[in-house]
Design a protein around this motif. Structure first.
Motif, short mmCIF file in Angstrom:
data_model
loop_
_atom_site.label_atom_id
_atom_site.label_comp_id
_atom_site.label_asym_id
_atom_site.label_seq_id
_atom_site.Cartn_x
_atom_site.Cartn_y
_atom_site.Cartn_z
N TYR A 66 0.86 -1.11 -0.10
CA TYR A 66 -0.01 0.08 -0.26
C TYR A 66 0.91 1.39 0.01
CZ TYR A 66 -2.96 3.66 1.76
OH TYR A 66 -3.44 4.85 2.20
N PHE A 67 0.68 2.22 -1.09
CA PHE A 67 1.54 3.44 -1.11
C PHE A 67 0.57 4.41 -0.36
CE2 PHE A 67 3.96 1.30 -4.12
CZ PHE A 67 5.15 1.75 -3.94
N PRO A 68 0.71 4.85 0.81
CA PRO A 68 0.20 6.18 1.27
C PRO A 68 0.05 7.28 0.57
CG PRO A 68 2.07 5.76 2.54
CD PRO A 68 2.12 4.67 1.42
N MET A 69 -1.00 7.97 0.43
CA MET A 69 -0.68 9.51 -0.23
C MET A 69 0.12 10.18 0.32
SD MET A 69 -3.21 9.17 -2.56
CE MET A 69 -3.57 10.75 -2.81
N GLY A 70 0.61 10.13 1.62
CA GLY A 70 1.55 11.04 2.23
C GLY A 70 1.05 12.49 2.42
N LEU A 71 -0.26 12.46 2.69
CA LEU A 71 -0.83 13.79 2.83
C LEU A 71 -0.35 14.23 4.21
CD1 LEU A 71 -2.83 15.93 1.89
CD2 LEU A 71 -4.75 14.57 3.07
#
Length: 127
Positions: free
Chosen positions: A66-71
């Motif tokens: 899972y690649f988090p959005m990094g928000l």
């Protein structure tokens, strides 16, 4: 490592047409970043980018990732910039610059200030 044929620019199109979609996109994004940020030419950037994609496949291949959005990371960077630029009297200026409300600037300054204080003081009751 990447198959020796992929180092050949003539075979670069094979990677795009036959590679898994995620790895192709990863290589394209890496290549773009290398051209924009490191000033590499297209061929060098593509070569390094395919190597990165290949290493990621070798390291993480077969796993669901899972690649988090990094928000939250991007917001924390913005909040840190606001705090660092805060002079004590420029709340309105920062609100306009970062397109946030005046109240949000107050909250950021207060929250980041507390975090900074806690870091400087350390854990007074910890072992």
């Amino acid at each position: 490592m990447i198959d020796a044929g992929l180092h050949n620019p003539d075979r670069a199109s094979d990677f795009k047409s036959k590679g898994p979609e995620l790895l192709v996109d990863l290589a394209e994004q890496c290549s773009l970043a290398l051209r924009e940020k490191a000033g590499l030419d297209q061929q060098q950037a593509d070569l390094v980018a395919r190597e990165v994609a290949d290493r990621m496949a070798a390291h993480w291949g077969g796993q669901n990732i899972y690649f988090p959005m990094g928000l939250s990371y991007r917001l924390s960077q913005r909040d840190r910039q606001i705090y660092d630029e805060f002079t004590g009297a420029n709340h309105s200026e920062l609100a306009r610059k970062y397109t946030v409300s005046l109240q949000w600037v107050y909250k950021i300054v207060k929250t980041v200030g507390r975090e900074e204080l806690a870091k400087r003081q350390g854990d007074l009751f910890g072992a």
